[in-house]
Write an enzyme that holds these catalytic residues in place. Structure first.
Site, PDB file in Angstrom:
ATOM      1  N   HIS A 228       0.832  -1.208   0.000  1.00 28.85           N
ATOM      2  CA  HIS A 228       0.000   0.000   0.000  1.00 28.85           C
ATOM      3  C   HIS A 228       0.868   1.259   0.000  1.00 28.85           C
ATOM      4  O   HIS A 228       0.607   2.202  -0.754  1.00 28.85           O
ATOM      5  CB  HIS A 228      -0.922   0.002   1.224  1.00 28.85           C
ATOM      6  CG  HIS A 228      -2.042  -0.992   1.130  1.00 28.85           C
ATOM      7  ND1 HIS A 228      -3.361  -0.633   0.990  1.00 28.85           N
ATOM      8  CD2 HIS A 228      -2.034  -2.344   1.148  1.00 28.85           C
ATOM      9  CE1 HIS A 228      -4.120  -1.718   0.935  1.00 28.85           C
ATOM     10  NE2 HIS A 228      -3.325  -2.767   1.029  1.00 28.85           N
TER      11      HIS A 228
ATOM     12  N   ASP B  19      -6.143   5.845   1.836  1.00 30.20           N
ATOM     13  CA  ASP B  19      -6.272   4.428   1.501  1.00 30.20           C
ATOM     14  C   ASP B  19      -7.670   3.935   1.883  1.00 30.20           C
ATOM     15  O   ASP B  19      -8.329   4.521   2.747  1.00 30.20           O
ATOM     16  CB  ASP B  19      -5.192   3.665   2.289  1.00 30.20           C
ATOM     17  CG  ASP B  19      -5.046   2.231   1.860  1.00 30.20           C
ATOM     18  OD1 ASP B  19      -5.835   1.391   2.339  1.00 30.20           O
ATOM     19  OD2 ASP B  19      -4.144   1.926   1.068  1.00 30.20           O
TER      20      ASP B  19
END
Length: 486
Positions: free
Chosen positions: A19, A126
Protein backbone atom coordinates in the site's frame (compact mmCIF):
# COMPACT_ATOMS: atom_id res chain seq x y z
CA UNK A 1 -2.42 31.29 -5.97
CA UNK A 2 1.00 32.98 -6.03
CA UNK A 3 3.55 31.62 -8.46
CA UNK A 4 5.88 30.46 -5.69
CA UNK A 5 3.15 28.66 -3.70
CA UNK A 6 2.55 24.94 -3.98
CA UNK A 7 -0.79 23.19 -3.83
CA UNK A 8 -0.22 20.46 -1.23
CA UNK A 9 -1.87 17.02 -1.28
CA UNK A 10 -1.73 14.95 1.91
CA UNK A 11 -1.58 11.17 1.34
CA UNK A 12 -2.39 8.62 4.07
CA UNK A 13 -1.54 5.02 3.05
CA UNK A 14 -2.29 1.93 5.14
CA UNK A 15 0.78 0.58 7.01
CA UNK A 16 1.58 -2.26 4.59
CA UNK A 17 4.50 -2.35 2.13
CA UNK A 18 2.32 -2.85 -0.98
CA UNK A 19 0.00 0.00 0.00
CA UNK A 20 2.76 2.47 0.93
CA UNK A 21 4.83 1.65 -2.16
CA UNK A 22 1.84 2.01 -4.50
CA UNK A 23 0.83 5.30 -2.81
CA UNK A 24 4.35 6.72 -3.25
CA UNK A 25 4.30 5.78 -6.96
CA UNK A 26 0.88 7.45 -7.31
CA UNK A 27 2.21 10.60 -5.62
CA UNK A 28 5.35 10.63 -7.81
CA UNK A 29 3.17 10.38 -10.91
CA UNK A 30 1.16 13.45 -9.86
CA UNK A 31 4.32 15.41 -8.98
CA UNK A 32 5.81 14.64 -12.41
CA UNK A 33 2.66 15.88 -14.13
CA UNK A 34 2.26 19.15 -12.18
CA UNK A 35 5.22 21.22 -11.03
CA UNK A 36 3.02 23.39 -8.74
CA UNK A 37 2.07 20.39 -6.60
CA UNK A 38 3.73 19.16 -3.42
CA UNK A 39 2.95 16.01 -1.43
CA UNK A 40 3.07 15.12 2.25
CA UNK A 41 2.83 11.42 3.14
CA UNK A 42 1.62 10.64 6.65
CA UNK A 43 3.13 7.30 7.67
CA UNK A 44 1.40 5.15 10.28
CA UNK A 45 3.78 2.81 12.08
CA UNK A 46 2.51 -0.79 11.99
CA UNK A 47 1.06 -2.11 15.26
CA UNK A 48 3.85 -4.70 15.37
CA UNK A 49 7.46 -4.33 14.43
CA UNK A 50 7.27 -6.38 11.22
CA UNK A 51 10.91 -6.17 10.14
CA UNK A 52 10.63 -5.72 6.34
CA UNK A 53 7.91 -3.06 6.79
CA UNK A 54 9.73 -1.26 9.61
CA UNK A 55 12.96 -1.26 7.57
CA UNK A 56 11.09 0.03 4.53
CA UNK A 57 9.48 2.88 6.52
CA UNK A 58 12.91 3.82 7.96
CA UNK A 59 14.34 3.97 4.42
CA UNK A 60 11.73 6.42 3.13
CA UNK A 61 13.18 9.52 4.77
CA UNK A 62 16.65 8.71 3.41
CA UNK A 63 15.55 8.58 -0.25
CA UNK A 64 14.62 12.20 -0.83
CA UNK A 65 12.06 12.91 -3.55
CA UNK A 66 11.66 16.50 -4.69
CA UNK A 67 8.47 18.18 -3.38
CA UNK A 68 7.61 15.12 -1.28
CA UNK A 69 8.01 14.86 2.48
CA UNK A 70 7.26 12.09 4.96
CA UNK A 71 5.81 12.59 8.43
CA UNK A 72 5.74 9.61 10.78
CA UNK A 73 2.66 9.87 12.97
CA UNK A 74 3.04 9.34 16.71
CA UNK A 75 1.61 6.10 18.03
CA UNK A 76 -0.54 5.46 21.07
CA UNK A 77 1.25 3.65 23.86
CA UNK A 78 -1.30 0.84 23.72
CA UNK A 79 -2.58 0.32 20.17
CA UNK A 80 -5.69 -1.87 19.72
CA UNK A 81 -4.92 -5.52 20.39
CA UNK A 82 -4.29 -7.56 17.26
CA UNK A 83 -4.34 -11.30 17.75
CA UNK A 84 -5.45 -14.40 15.91
CA UNK A 85 -8.75 -14.58 17.78
CA UNK A 86 -9.79 -10.95 17.29
CA UNK A 87 -11.67 -9.75 14.19
CA UNK A 88 -8.52 -8.69 12.33
CA UNK A 89 -9.97 -6.23 9.82
CA UNK A 90 -11.98 -4.22 12.34
CA UNK A 91 -9.07 -4.22 14.84
CA UNK A 92 -6.75 -2.93 12.13
CA UNK A 93 -9.31 -0.31 11.05
CA UNK A 94 -9.70 0.86 14.67
CA UNK A 95 -5.91 0.95 15.04
CA UNK A 96 -5.64 3.25 12.01
CA UNK A 97 -8.54 5.41 13.23
CA UNK A 98 -6.73 5.89 16.56
CA UNK A 99 -4.38 8.16 14.56
CA UNK A 100 -7.17 10.60 13.58
CA UNK A 101 -6.20 13.03 16.35
CA UNK A 102 -2.64 13.26 15.02
CA UNK A 103 -3.89 13.88 11.47
CA UNK A 104 -6.21 16.58 12.85
CA UNK A 105 -3.23 18.32 14.52
CA UNK A 106 -1.14 18.21 11.32
CA UNK A 107 -3.97 19.58 9.17
CA UNK A 108 -4.68 22.36 11.68
CA UNK A 109 -1.02 23.40 11.74
CA UNK A 110 -0.80 23.32 7.93
CA UNK A 111 -3.95 25.41 7.49
CA UNK A 112 -2.91 27.96 10.13
CA UNK A 113 0.55 28.47 8.64
CA UNK A 114 -0.42 31.38 6.43
CA UNK A 115 3.23 32.16 5.72
CA UNK A 116 3.82 28.68 4.34
CA UNK A 117 4.81 28.14 0.72
CA UNK A 118 2.14 25.46 0.35
CA UNK A 119 -1.62 25.32 0.75
CA UNK A 120 -3.37 22.05 1.56
CA UNK A 121 -5.91 21.35 -1.20
CA UNK A 122 -6.99 17.82 -0.32
CA UNK A 123 -6.41 14.43 1.26
CA UNK A 124 -5.83 11.14 -0.58
CA UNK A 125 -6.53 8.20 1.73
CA UNK A 126 -6.27 4.43 1.50
CA UNK A 127 -9.40 2.23 1.62
CA UNK A 128 -8.31 1.24 5.17
CA UNK A 129 -7.99 4.91 6.16
CA UNK A 130 -11.47 6.14 5.23
CA UNK A 131 -12.06 7.19 8.86
CA UNK A 132 -9.80 10.18 8.02
CA UNK A 133 -12.48 11.52 5.64
CA UNK A 134 -14.47 12.79 8.64
CA UNK A 135 -11.36 14.64 9.89
CA UNK A 136 -10.86 16.31 6.48
CA UNK A 137 -14.53 17.33 6.42
CA UNK A 138 -14.03 19.25 9.68
CA UNK A 139 -11.70 21.55 7.72
CA UNK A 140 -13.79 21.56 4.51
CA UNK A 141 -10.96 19.76 2.74
CA UNK A 142 -11.95 17.49 -0.18
CA UNK A 143 -10.91 13.85 0.22
CA UNK A 144 -10.12 11.31 -2.48
CA UNK A 145 -9.64 7.58 -1.97
CA UNK A 146 -6.75 5.70 -3.59
CA UNK A 147 -7.96 2.13 -4.12
CA UNK A 148 -4.91 -0.10 -4.55
CA UNK A 149 -6.90 -3.08 -5.85
CA UNK A 150 -9.09 -3.38 -8.97
CA UNK A 151 -12.38 -1.90 -10.17
CA UNK A 152 -14.25 -5.24 -10.19
CA UNK A 153 -13.45 -5.77 -6.49
CA UNK A 154 -14.50 -2.21 -5.61
CA UNK A 155 -17.75 -2.88 -7.50
CA UNK A 156 -18.31 -6.01 -5.41
CA UNK A 157 -17.90 -3.97 -2.19
CA UNK A 158 -20.27 -1.28 -3.45
CA UNK A 159 -22.85 -3.92 -4.44
CA UNK A 160 -22.78 -5.56 -1.01
CA UNK A 161 -23.11 -2.22 0.77
CA UNK A 162 -26.09 -1.36 -1.46
CA UNK A 163 -27.76 -4.73 -0.75
CA UNK A 164 -27.46 -4.07 2.97
CA UNK A 165 -28.37 -0.35 3.09
CA UNK A 166 -31.05 -0.19 0.38
CA UNK A 167 -32.48 -3.71 0.38
CA UNK A 168 -31.87 -4.71 4.03
CA UNK A 169 -30.43 -8.03 2.86
CA UNK A 170 -28.92 -10.49 5.34
CA UNK A 171 -25.30 -10.36 4.18
CA UNK A 172 -24.07 -13.10 6.51
CA UNK A 173 -26.56 -15.55 5.01
CA UNK A 174 -25.60 -14.44 1.49
CA UNK A 175 -21.83 -14.55 2.17
CA UNK A 176 -22.04 -18.10 3.45
CA UNK A 177 -24.39 -19.41 0.76
CA UNK A 178 -23.49 -21.80 -2.06
CA UNK A 179 -23.68 -21.28 -5.79
CA UNK A 180 -23.13 -17.99 -7.60
CA UNK A 181 -23.98 -14.32 -7.22
CA UNK A 182 -24.56 -11.66 -9.88
CA UNK A 183 -22.43 -8.55 -9.24
CA UNK A 184 -22.75 -5.57 -11.64
CA UNK A 185 -18.96 -5.06 -11.92
CA UNK A 186 -18.47 -8.65 -13.18
CA UNK A 187 -19.69 -9.94 -16.56
CA UNK A 188 -20.06 -13.51 -15.27
CA UNK A 189 -21.86 -14.69 -12.14
CA UNK A 190 -19.26 -14.95 -9.36
CA UNK A 191 -19.03 -18.32 -7.55
CA UNK A 192 -19.24 -17.99 -3.78
CA UNK A 193 -16.15 -20.22 -3.48
CA UNK A 194 -14.01 -17.19 -4.46
CA UNK A 195 -15.77 -14.93 -1.95
CA UNK A 196 -13.18 -13.27 0.38
CA UNK A 197 -13.01 -15.17 3.67
CA UNK A 198 -12.85 -11.94 5.66
CA UNK A 199 -16.38 -10.99 4.51
CA UNK A 200 -17.98 -14.26 5.64
CA UNK A 201 -17.97 -12.91 9.21
CA UNK A 202 -19.98 -10.05 10.70
CA UNK A 203 -16.91 -7.99 11.62
CA UNK A 204 -15.59 -8.06 8.06
CA UNK A 205 -18.99 -7.06 6.65
CA UNK A 206 -19.25 -4.26 9.23
CA UNK A 207 -15.92 -2.93 7.97
CA UNK A 208 -17.05 -3.17 4.33
CA UNK A 209 -20.28 -1.25 5.00
CA UNK A 210 -18.50 1.39 7.10
CA UNK A 211 -15.69 1.89 4.54
CA UNK A 212 -18.01 2.17 1.52
CA UNK A 213 -20.36 4.48 3.47
CA UNK A 214 -17.43 6.80 4.15
CA UNK A 215 -16.15 6.49 0.55
CA UNK A 216 -19.48 7.94 -0.57
CA UNK A 217 -18.43 11.20 1.14
CA UNK A 218 -15.24 11.37 -0.97
CA UNK A 219 -14.97 13.65 -4.01
CA UNK A 220 -13.44 10.94 -6.18
CA UNK A 221 -11.89 7.46 -6.24
CA UNK A 222 -8.49 6.79 -7.83
CA UNK A 223 -8.19 3.11 -8.87
CA UNK A 224 -4.98 1.31 -9.78
CA UNK A 225 -6.35 -0.10 -13.02
CA UNK A 226 -6.92 0.99 -16.62
CA UNK A 227 -9.92 1.26 -18.88
CA UNK A 228 -8.68 -1.21 -21.51
CA UNK A 229 -8.21 -3.91 -18.84
CA UNK A 230 -11.43 -3.47 -16.85
CA UNK A 231 -13.80 -1.80 -19.30
CA UNK A 232 -16.94 -3.51 -17.97
CA UNK A 233 -16.09 -2.99 -14.30
CA UNK A 234 -15.25 0.70 -14.74
CA UNK A 235 -18.39 1.32 -16.79
CA UNK A 236 -20.49 -0.35 -14.07
CA UNK A 237 -20.01 2.75 -11.87
CA UNK A 238 -21.72 5.00 -14.44
CA UNK A 239 -25.18 6.08 -13.39
CA UNK A 240 -24.61 5.21 -9.73
CA UNK A 241 -24.54 7.83 -6.98
CA UNK A 242 -20.97 6.81 -6.16
CA UNK A 243 -18.19 9.45 -6.44
CA UNK A 244 -16.42 9.79 -9.82
CA UNK A 245 -13.92 7.00 -10.55
CA UNK A 246 -10.49 7.77 -12.03
CA UNK A 247 -8.68 4.71 -13.51
CA UNK A 248 -5.04 5.86 -13.20
CA UNK A 249 -3.06 2.60 -13.48
CA UNK A 250 -1.03 0.64 -13.84
CA UNK A 251 0.83 2.29 -10.97
CA UNK A 252 3.99 0.19 -10.57
CA UNK A 253 7.29 0.43 -8.76
CA UNK A 254 9.79 -0.47 -11.48
CA UNK A 255 12.91 0.58 -9.57
CA UNK A 256 15.85 -1.53 -10.60
CA UNK A 257 14.30 -2.80 -13.84
CA UNK A 258 16.53 -2.18 -16.81
CA UNK A 259 19.63 -1.93 -14.64
CA UNK A 260 22.09 -4.79 -14.77
CA UNK A 261 20.84 -7.12 -12.01
CA UNK A 262 23.15 -7.99 -9.18
CA UNK A 263 25.59 -10.63 -10.23
CA UNK A 264 23.65 -13.22 -8.27
CA UNK A 265 23.48 -16.92 -8.91
CA UNK A 266 19.83 -16.83 -10.04
CA UNK A 267 20.37 -14.04 -12.62
CA UNK A 268 23.54 -15.69 -13.92
CA UNK A 269 21.54 -18.89 -14.36
CA UNK A 270 18.64 -17.09 -16.10
CA UNK A 271 21.07 -15.58 -18.63
CA UNK A 272 21.78 -19.08 -19.95
CA UNK A 273 18.09 -20.13 -20.32
CA UNK A 274 16.03 -19.88 -23.55
CA UNK A 275 13.54 -16.98 -23.84
CA UNK A 276 10.18 -17.48 -22.07
CA UNK A 277 11.19 -20.96 -20.85
CA UNK A 278 11.28 -20.45 -17.07
CA UNK A 279 8.27 -20.42 -14.70
CA UNK A 280 8.60 -18.08 -11.71
CA UNK A 281 6.85 -19.07 -8.47
CA UNK A 282 6.55 -16.08 -6.13
CA UNK A 283 3.81 -15.35 -3.60
CA UNK A 284 4.20 -11.83 -2.20
CA UNK A 285 5.17 -10.55 1.23
CA UNK A 286 2.45 -12.55 3.03
CA UNK A 287 2.70 -15.72 0.93
CA UNK A 288 4.31 -18.81 2.38
CA UNK A 289 3.70 -22.52 2.85
CA UNK A 290 4.02 -25.20 5.47
CA UNK A 291 6.23 -28.25 4.90
CA UNK A 292 3.45 -30.47 3.51
CA UNK A 293 2.45 -27.94 0.84
CA UNK A 294 6.06 -27.16 -0.05
CA UNK A 295 6.66 -30.87 -0.76
CA UNK A 296 3.64 -31.02 -3.12
CA UNK A 297 4.84 -27.94 -5.01
CA UNK A 298 8.29 -29.51 -5.38
CA UNK A 299 6.85 -32.77 -6.71
CA UNK A 300 4.56 -30.92 -9.14
CA UNK A 301 7.46 -28.83 -10.43
CA UNK A 302 9.66 -31.85 -10.95
CA UNK A 303 6.89 -33.82 -12.71
CA UNK A 304 6.14 -30.88 -15.04
CA UNK A 305 9.69 -30.98 -16.41
CA UNK A 306 9.66 -27.18 -16.89
CA UNK A 307 12.49 -24.87 -15.89
CA UNK A 308 11.70 -22.86 -12.74
CA UNK A 309 12.74 -20.25 -10.18
CA UNK A 310 10.88 -20.79 -6.90
CA UNK A 311 10.86 -18.17 -4.15
CA UNK A 312 10.19 -20.58 -1.30
CA UNK A 313 9.01 -19.06 1.97
CA UNK A 314 7.61 -20.59 5.14
CA UNK A 315 4.51 -19.51 7.04
CA UNK A 316 5.05 -18.32 10.62
CA UNK A 317 3.42 -20.43 13.34
CA UNK A 318 -0.28 -19.51 13.88
CA UNK A 319 0.39 -17.66 17.15
CA UNK A 320 2.83 -15.37 15.29
CA UNK A 321 0.81 -14.98 12.08
CA UNK A 322 -0.16 -11.32 12.60
CA UNK A 323 3.17 -10.24 14.02
CA UNK A 324 5.71 -11.57 11.53
CA UNK A 325 5.75 -12.11 7.80
CA UNK A 326 6.75 -15.35 6.04
CA UNK A 327 10.48 -15.93 6.09
CA UNK A 328 13.06 -18.03 4.28
CA UNK A 329 13.42 -21.66 5.41
CA UNK A 330 16.57 -22.21 7.47
CA UNK A 331 17.42 -25.25 5.37
CA UNK A 332 15.21 -26.06 2.35
CA UNK A 333 16.73 -29.57 2.17
CA UNK A 334 14.98 -30.48 5.39
CA UNK A 335 11.60 -29.63 3.84
CA UNK A 336 11.90 -30.65 0.19
CA UNK A 337 11.62 -34.27 -1.03
CA UNK A 338 14.86 -36.25 -0.72
CA UNK A 339 17.20 -35.55 -3.64
CA UNK A 340 14.91 -32.87 -5.17
CA UNK A 341 17.60 -30.18 -5.33
CA UNK A 342 20.11 -32.55 -6.90
CA UNK A 343 17.66 -33.92 -9.49
CA UNK A 344 16.50 -30.44 -10.55
CA UNK A 345 19.85 -28.64 -10.30
CA UNK A 346 20.06 -28.25 -14.09
CA UNK A 347 16.55 -26.94 -14.64
CA UNK A 348 15.58 -25.01 -11.52
CA UNK A 349 16.56 -22.70 -8.70
CA UNK A 350 15.05 -22.63 -5.21
CA UNK A 351 15.68 -19.25 -3.59
CA UNK A 352 14.38 -17.29 -0.60
CA UNK A 353 13.09 -13.73 -0.92
CA UNK A 354 12.96 -12.72 -4.61
CA UNK A 355 13.18 -9.38 -6.48
CA UNK A 356 9.89 -10.19 -8.25
CA UNK A 357 9.78 -7.24 -10.66
CA UNK A 358 13.35 -7.80 -11.89
CA UNK A 359 12.62 -11.49 -12.41
CA UNK A 360 9.37 -10.85 -14.32
CA UNK A 361 11.26 -8.39 -16.50
CA UNK A 362 13.84 -11.04 -17.48
CA UNK A 363 13.34 -12.40 -21.00
CA UNK A 364 13.90 -16.00 -19.85
CA UNK A 365 10.80 -15.89 -17.60
CA UNK A 366 7.71 -17.05 -19.48
CA UNK A 367 5.20 -17.92 -16.75
CA UNK A 368 4.28 -16.79 -13.24
CA UNK A 369 2.62 -18.87 -10.50
CA UNK A 370 1.23 -16.17 -8.21
CA UNK A 371 -0.89 -15.44 -5.14
CA UNK A 372 -2.78 -12.94 -7.36
CA UNK A 373 -2.19 -9.81 -5.30
CA UNK A 374 -3.27 -6.93 -7.54
CA UNK A 375 0.19 -5.32 -7.72
CA UNK A 376 1.60 -8.65 -8.91
CA UNK A 377 -1.14 -9.04 -11.54
CA UNK A 378 -0.39 -5.59 -12.96
CA UNK A 379 3.35 -6.37 -13.01
CA UNK A 380 2.74 -9.65 -14.86
CA UNK A 381 0.68 -7.84 -17.51
CA UNK A 382 3.22 -5.02 -17.87
CA UNK A 383 5.95 -7.54 -18.67
CA UNK A 384 3.67 -9.77 -20.77
CA UNK A 385 4.09 -12.84 -18.53
CA UNK A 386 0.96 -15.05 -18.17
CA UNK A 387 -0.10 -16.16 -14.69
CA UNK A 388 -1.27 -19.41 -13.09
CA UNK A 389 -3.46 -18.61 -10.08
CA UNK A 390 -2.76 -19.80 -6.54
CA UNK A 391 -4.57 -17.15 -4.43
CA UNK A 392 -4.26 -17.25 -0.65
CA UNK A 393 -6.18 -14.60 1.26
CA UNK A 394 -7.95 -11.21 1.26
CA UNK A 395 -9.43 -10.55 -2.20
CA UNK A 396 -6.93 -12.71 -4.10
CA UNK A 397 -9.46 -15.45 -5.01
CA UNK A 398 -11.67 -12.77 -6.61
CA UNK A 399 -8.65 -11.34 -8.49
CA UNK A 400 -7.90 -14.86 -9.74
CA UNK A 401 -11.50 -15.31 -10.94
CA UNK A 402 -11.36 -11.99 -12.78
CA UNK A 403 -8.03 -12.78 -14.45
CA UNK A 404 -9.03 -16.32 -15.53
CA UNK A 405 -12.78 -16.21 -16.22
CA UNK A 406 -13.55 -12.54 -16.89
CA UNK A 407 -10.43 -11.49 -18.80
CA UNK A 408 -8.80 -14.71 -20.04
CA UNK A 409 -5.37 -13.39 -18.98
CA UNK A 410 -4.42 -16.24 -16.62
CA UNK A 411 -4.84 -20.00 -16.27
CA UNK A 412 -6.58 -21.68 -13.37
CA UNK A 413 -4.14 -23.61 -11.21
CA UNK A 414 -6.62 -23.29 -8.34
CA UNK A 415 -9.10 -20.42 -7.99
CA UNK A 416 -10.31 -21.07 -4.47
CA UNK A 417 -7.13 -22.02 -2.60
CA UNK A 418 -6.99 -20.38 0.84
CA UNK A 419 -4.44 -20.51 3.60
CA UNK A 420 -5.45 -19.86 7.20
CA UNK A 421 -2.92 -17.11 7.87
CA UNK A 422 -5.16 -15.30 10.33
CA UNK A 423 -6.47 -18.24 12.29
CA UNK A 424 -5.56 -21.87 12.66
CA UNK A 425 -9.13 -23.19 12.61
CA UNK A 426 -10.65 -25.08 9.71
CA UNK A 427 -9.40 -27.76 7.39
CA UNK A 428 -5.97 -27.30 5.88
CA UNK A 429 -6.32 -27.55 2.11
CA UNK A 430 -3.40 -29.03 0.22
CA UNK A 431 -2.91 -28.37 -3.49
CA UNK A 432 -1.64 -31.67 -4.83
CA UNK A 433 1.46 -32.26 -6.94
CA UNK A 434 -0.83 -33.35 -9.80
CA UNK A 435 -2.73 -30.04 -9.67
CA UNK A 436 0.55 -28.10 -9.59
CA UNK A 437 1.91 -30.09 -12.55
CA UNK A 438 -1.27 -29.60 -14.62
CA UNK A 439 -1.38 -25.87 -13.83
CA UNK A 440 2.26 -25.33 -14.84
CA UNK A 441 1.82 -27.28 -18.08
CA UNK A 442 -1.28 -25.22 -18.97
CA UNK A 443 0.57 -22.02 -18.10
CA UNK A 444 3.65 -22.73 -20.19
CA UNK A 445 1.87 -24.38 -23.13
CA UNK A 446 -1.28 -22.21 -23.59
CA UNK A 447 -0.58 -20.07 -26.66
CA UNK A 448 -3.96 -18.31 -26.60
CA UNK A 449 -3.52 -16.86 -23.10
CA UNK A 450 0.10 -15.94 -23.87
CA UNK A 451 -1.00 -13.98 -26.96
CA UNK A 452 -3.73 -12.12 -25.01
CA UNK A 453 -1.28 -11.21 -22.24
CA UNK A 454 1.21 -9.83 -24.79
CA UNK A 455 -1.56 -7.66 -26.29
CA UNK A 456 -2.58 -6.40 -22.83
CA UNK A 457 1.07 -5.68 -22.04
CA UNK A 458 1.18 -3.31 -25.01
CA UNK A 459 -2.07 -1.63 -23.90
CA UNK A 460 -0.85 -1.27 -20.29
CA UNK A 461 2.13 0.74 -21.54
CA UNK A 462 0.11 2.80 -24.02
CA UNK A 463 -2.52 3.80 -21.45
CA UNK A 464 0.00 5.67 -19.25
CA UNK A 465 1.70 7.39 -22.20
CA UNK A 466 0.59 10.81 -23.42
CA UNK A 467 -2.83 10.45 -25.07
CA UNK A 468 -3.60 7.17 -23.25
CA UNK A 469 -6.75 6.70 -21.18
CA UNK A 470 -4.99 6.59 -17.77
CA UNK A 471 -2.83 9.58 -18.75
CA UNK A 472 -6.03 11.51 -19.50
CA UNK A 473 -7.67 10.28 -16.29
CA UNK A 474 -4.74 11.62 -14.23
CA UNK A 475 -5.13 14.92 -16.10
CA UNK A 476 -8.82 15.12 -15.17
CA UNK A 477 -7.94 14.42 -11.54
CA UNK A 478 -5.26 17.14 -11.46
CA UNK A 479 -7.71 19.61 -12.98
CA UNK A 480 -10.22 18.68 -10.25
CA UNK A 481 -7.54 19.14 -7.52
CA UNK A 482 -6.50 22.54 -8.85
CA UNK A 483 -10.14 23.68 -8.92
CA UNK A 484 -9.95 23.47 -5.09
CA UNK A 485 -7.30 26.21 -5.09
CA UNK A 486 -8.79 29.63 -4.49
Amino acid sequence: MANNTFAELVFIPAPAVGHIMSTIEMAKLLLNRDQTLSVTLLIINPPYSVLPLTTYIESLAKNAIERMRFIKLPQDQSPPKLDSNAPFVMSFYEFINSHCKYVRNILEDAINQTSSRSRVVGLVVDILCTGMIDVANEYNLPTYVYFTSNAAFLGFKLHFETLFVDQKQDLIELANSEGEIVIPSFVNPVPMKVFPEVYRKQEGLDFLISAIGRMRKAKGILINTFLELETHAINSFSGTNFPPVYPVGPILNLDGVGEKPDDTDVFRWLQSQPPSSVVLLCFGSTGGFDEAQAKEIARGLEQSGHRFVWSMRRLPPPEQSLKVLPDDFDDPRGVLPDGFLERTSGIGKVIGWAPQVSLLAHEAVGGFVSHCGWNSMLESLWFGVPTATLPMLWEQQMNAFEMVVELGLAVDLKLDYKINVLNSEGDVVIVTAEEIERGIRRLMENKEVRTKVKEMSKMSRETVAKGGSSYSSVGYFLKEIMSNVI
